[in-house]
Write a protein that holds these residues in place. Structure first.
Motif, short mmCIF file in Angstrom:
data_model
loop_
_atom_site.label_atom_id
_atom_site.label_comp_id
_atom_site.label_asym_id
_atom_site.label_seq_id
_atom_site.Cartn_x
_atom_site.Cartn_y
_atom_site.Cartn_z
N ALA A 82 17.43 17.97 5.80
CA ALA A 82 17.43 19.10 4.85
C ALA A 82 17.93 18.65 3.48
O ALA A 82 17.45 19.12 2.44
CB ALA A 82 18.29 20.23 5.39
N LYS A 83 18.88 17.71 3.46
CA LYS A 83 19.44 17.22 2.20
C LYS A 83 18.36 16.51 1.37
O LYS A 83 18.23 16.72 0.16
CB LYS A 83 20.60 16.25 2.51
N LEU A 84 17.54 15.64 2.03
CA LEU A 84 16.47 14.91 1.33
C LEU A 84 15.35 15.85 0.89
O LEU A 84 14.78 15.68 -0.18
CB LEU A 84 15.91 13.80 2.22
N ALA B 86 11.65 -0.60 -1.70
CA ALA B 86 13.08 -0.34 -1.93
C ALA B 86 13.41 1.15 -1.74
O ALA B 86 14.55 1.50 -1.48
CB ALA B 86 13.46 -0.77 -3.35
N GLN B 87 12.40 2.03 -1.87
CA GLN B 87 12.63 3.47 -1.74
C GLN B 87 12.34 3.98 -0.32
O GLN B 87 12.31 5.19 -0.09
CB GLN B 87 11.73 4.23 -2.72
N PHE B 88 12.12 3.08 0.63
CA PHE B 88 11.76 3.47 2.00
C PHE B 88 12.94 4.20 2.66
O PHE B 88 14.03 3.64 2.78
CB PHE B 88 11.39 2.22 2.80
N PRO B 89 12.76 5.47 3.11
CA PRO B 89 13.89 6.22 3.67
C PRO B 89 14.26 5.75 5.08
O PRO B 89 13.44 5.20 5.81
CB PRO B 89 13.38 7.67 3.70
N VAL C 99 0.86 -1.20 0.00
CA VAL C 99 0.00 0.00 0.00
C VAL C 99 0.89 1.24 0.00
O VAL C 99 2.06 1.17 0.38
CB VAL C 99 -0.97 0.00 1.21
N PRO C 100 0.38 2.41 -0.44
CA PRO C 100 1.23 3.62 -0.49
C PRO C 100 1.40 4.26 0.89
O PRO C 100 0.44 4.72 1.49
CB PRO C 100 0.46 4.54 -1.45
N TYR C 101 2.63 4.29 1.38
CA TYR C 101 2.94 4.94 2.66
C TYR C 101 3.47 6.35 2.40
O TYR C 101 3.86 6.68 1.28
CB TYR C 101 4.00 4.13 3.42
N LYS C 102 3.51 7.17 3.46
CA LYS C 102 4.10 8.51 3.35
C LYS C 102 5.15 8.67 4.45
O LYS C 102 5.04 8.06 5.52
CB LYS C 102 3.03 9.59 3.49
N ALA C 103 6.15 9.52 4.17
CA ALA C 103 7.19 9.81 5.15
C ALA C 103 7.37 11.32 5.23
O ALA C 103 7.47 11.99 4.20
CB ALA C 103 8.49 9.14 4.76
N VAL C 104 7.36 11.86 6.46
CA VAL C 104 7.61 13.29 6.68
C VAL C 104 9.12 13.43 6.93
O VAL C 104 9.64 12.92 7.93
CB VAL C 104 6.80 13.83 7.88
#
Length: 658
Positions: free
Chosen positions: A430-432, A447-450, A421-426
């Motif tokens: 500052a670099k990201l 694979a793109q999970f920060p 499912v689509p997750y979100k990350a806050v």
């Protein structure tokens, strides 16, 4: 001369008269059967639609919970109006897809024009049969945009179900006239009085407005048509206005290009007219217009308020955007609002089994997404599976049906990865934030999970679920919901036997097997429906699967911290069974960051090096075993674990949590 003779024979065949029973041009025997449709619509007598003014047009949909008799009612309406001949073979006439007939469900909304004489006036009734499953609610909302009223069908035996409630509110919000119909009154356990009281209590519709019918036997169905004419208003538009046509569906034909289903909100359209698409700004010349009865029936013109199809030489599948407005060249109009874009609830990777099939699969996906615009597509690639796509679906059934249609209609075999499912990350780094250009990102691929160090909080999608169940199963269902981290919001008794529960669920807890668990707990009596409820903060982690210390990208998953250990152990056990044994030992591990939470060991194939030792000193045996162990250690350092593709498929199969 032989060639000339052959040509003469073919010409004679082509000009040979049709049988009297068939009022259309015959397909010559030497022509492929696939060309039949081209010949059939060309040879038909064109209808004059000018005899049906706006006042005598009614546009309506049939909406209901799954398996409450929508398609059967549509069959009877088609028979009564003489649109199709009355035979015993008329079952799911409007369900044209193979997947619909196999599963016994409606997947695509289908339209048909009916001609009905009431009190000496000829009426044109445009009927749209819609799906009942929650995964296809986008089809329902799209169909309602071309209607002024709906027939709400409720099963006299089962009563109001979760999807009945959802569909009622879709029609209510669109301000459509609603005709409640109680179906299956011929069943032994039917209780129409109880259902009428439920409709009055939940929807505030008086009991005397309900029509009791049996669509299977045809009882009282004629009364439904009379109610449609009396209760549903005609479309509010005029032929004097400039042309304004809404594209609400489209299909692709190999010979004629894109066939667009349109609803006219003003003006008229005919063959030869020059039209422009408000979305692409491209210009086309109309080749054919007509109505669906339910087969294509060409007409001279289509007028305001009518629903039909249009062929205008659109060769690219991207040209017929669903929700687009068509208008006459040099007569621009304000585009219609179109449709709210569908919000994907489930994402999965799709890859061709063989990379040489990539272009064929790409073409098949483009054509199928033209017909099913609720699917979203993003390019993706994987080290193990090659180039592919990440597709967004409205639910798990939608995903299975889409995959089945790819196989049946386009003969494509694909590998589907585990649904996420689509997750979100806050972001806090500052670099990201500078890299992404925003402080909140959506993650559709694990694979793109920060990393947790660069994120202030993770958000997971939630849904507001509605469960309608007999009261004796309440205890089991509440326990199931609590196990899925759900929060109870409401509980309402519809009548003395049925209860409606409302829960706030994390989407990833219901997406795989919740519906199956609910059905098995309630002996099949409970029904479930959900709607999007935004995002909430959650303790999420990314779990990697390591083979001999190397992460396998395809098996990475995002899960809640509480369920990490159980899921990791299950994946390791499945992989141990799926990966073939090697000449060296393989460590299969589930890891969260640097921490290993589960491990299985796949033992190596071993030669019996001490077989030749008959007695003698123990040091001889130990020396041979030590030399073998050193060889295995060296082999493990340089050996790569190749995970076969069928092993991926077996591991990623959607099995219920153990």
């Amino acid at each position: 001369m032989a060639l000339a003779g052959r040509a003469a024979v073919r010409w004679a065949r082509l000009r040979s008269p049709c049988p009297a029973a068939a009022p259309r041009l015959c397909r010559p025997s030497w022509l492929p059967a696939a060309c039949e449709r081209r010949y059939s619509s060309r040879g038909k007598e064109k209808l004059d639609m000018s005899t049906y003014p706006v006042e005598s047009i009614r546009n309506f949909s049939i909406i209901a919970h799954v398996d409450h008799g929508k398609s059967t009612l549509a069959d009877r309406l088609l028979e009564i109006t003489g649109t199709i001949s009355k035979t015993d073979h008329n079952k799911q006439v409007l369900d044209k897809l193979q997947v619909e007939r196999e599963r016994g469900i409606t997947v695509k909304a289908q339209s048909a024009s009916l001609f009905y004489n009431h009190e000496g006036i000829s009426y044109l009734l445009n009927l749209i049969d819609t799906p009942g499953h929650v995964d296809f609610s986008y089809e329902v909302s799209r169909s309602l945009s071309a209607c002024q009223g709906v027939i709400l069908v409720v099963d006299a035996n089962e009563g109001i179900q979760a999807q009945t409630v959802a569909n009622f509110y879709l029609a209510f919000e669109a301000q459509l006239s609603i005709i409640p119909v109680i179906n299956k009154i011929d069943l032994k356990n039917a209780d129409p009085e109880r259902v009428e009281k439920q409709i009055e209590k939940l929807f505030d519709i008086p009991t005397d407005e309900c029509v009791r019918i049996s669509a299977k036997q045809g009882t009282n169905v004629e009364k439904v048509l009379q109610k449609v004419i009396e209760k549903i208003p005609p479309p509010q538009c005029s032929t004097a206005d400039p042309l304004k046509a809404l594209v609400f569906d489209s299909t692709f034909d190999h010979y004629r290009g894109v066939i667009a289903n349109i609803a006219l909100f003003g003006g008229e359209i005919a063959k030869g007219h020059k039209i422009v698409s408000a979305h692409t700004k491209k210009r086309y010349e109309v080749n054919e217009v007509g109505i669906l009865t339910p087969d294509e029936q060409p007409t001279h013109k289509l007028y305001a308020g009518q629903v039909g199809y249009l062929i205008a030489g659109m060769k690219e599948v991207t040209e017929a955007q669903i929700g687009d407005t068509l208008f006459l060249y040099k007569q621009p109009v304000e585009p219609l609002p179109g449709f709210k874009s569908a919000k994907p609830m489930v994402f999965a990777g799709m890859y061709p089994v063989d990379q040489t099939e990539y272009n064929n699969l790409k073409s098949a996906l483009e054509r199928l997404t033209l017909n099913d615009s609720s699917v979203t597509i993003h390019r993706d690639s994987s080290l193990a599976l090659g180039a592919g796509w990440r597709l967004g679906f409205l639910g798990l059934l939608h995903m299975e049906v889409f995959n089945q249609r790819l196989e049946q209609e386009y003969n494509m075999s694909v590998i589907l990865t585990a649904p996420t499912v689509p997750y979100k990350a806050v972001l806090s780094s500052a670099k990201l934030i500078k890299e992404y250009g925003k402080d909140q990102i959506t993650i559709i691929n694990p694979a793109q999970f920060p990393d947790k160090l660069s994120v202030s909080e993770y958000l997971e999608p939630t849904v507001l679920g509605t469960i309608v169940t007999p009261h004796e199963y309440i205890g089991k269902i509440i326990a199931l919901c609590q196990d899925r981290r759900a929060v109870q919001k409401d509980m309402l008794y519809i009548d003395e036997n049925r209860v409606m529960l409302k829960y706030l669920f994390p989407l990833n807890e219901i997406v795989v097997d919740f519906y199956d668990s609910l059905k098995s707990l309630s002996s099949g009596y409970a029904s479930f429906d959900y709607e999007d409820a935004g995002y909430q903060s959650a303790d999420l982690i990314k779990m990697d699967i390591l083979l001999n210390g190397n992460p396998v990208e395809e098996l990475a998953t995002v899960i809640h911290n509480d369920k990490a250990y159980a899921t990791g152990k299950l994946l390791c056990e499945r992989l141990k069974e799926a990966i073939p044994r090697q000449l060296f030992e393989i460590a299969i591990q589930a890891a969260i960051g640097k921490k290993i939470i589960a491990r299985e060991t796949l033992k190596a194939y071993r030669k019996n090096v001490v077989a030749k030792c008959y007695g003698g000193d123990i040091t001889r045996r130990m020396k041979l075993l030590k030399r073998q162990a050193e060889g295995k250690r060296l082999m493990r350092k340089i050996g790569n674990v190749e995970v076969p593709r069928d092993a991926f498929i077996r591991v990623l199969k959607r099995e219920s949590d153990k």
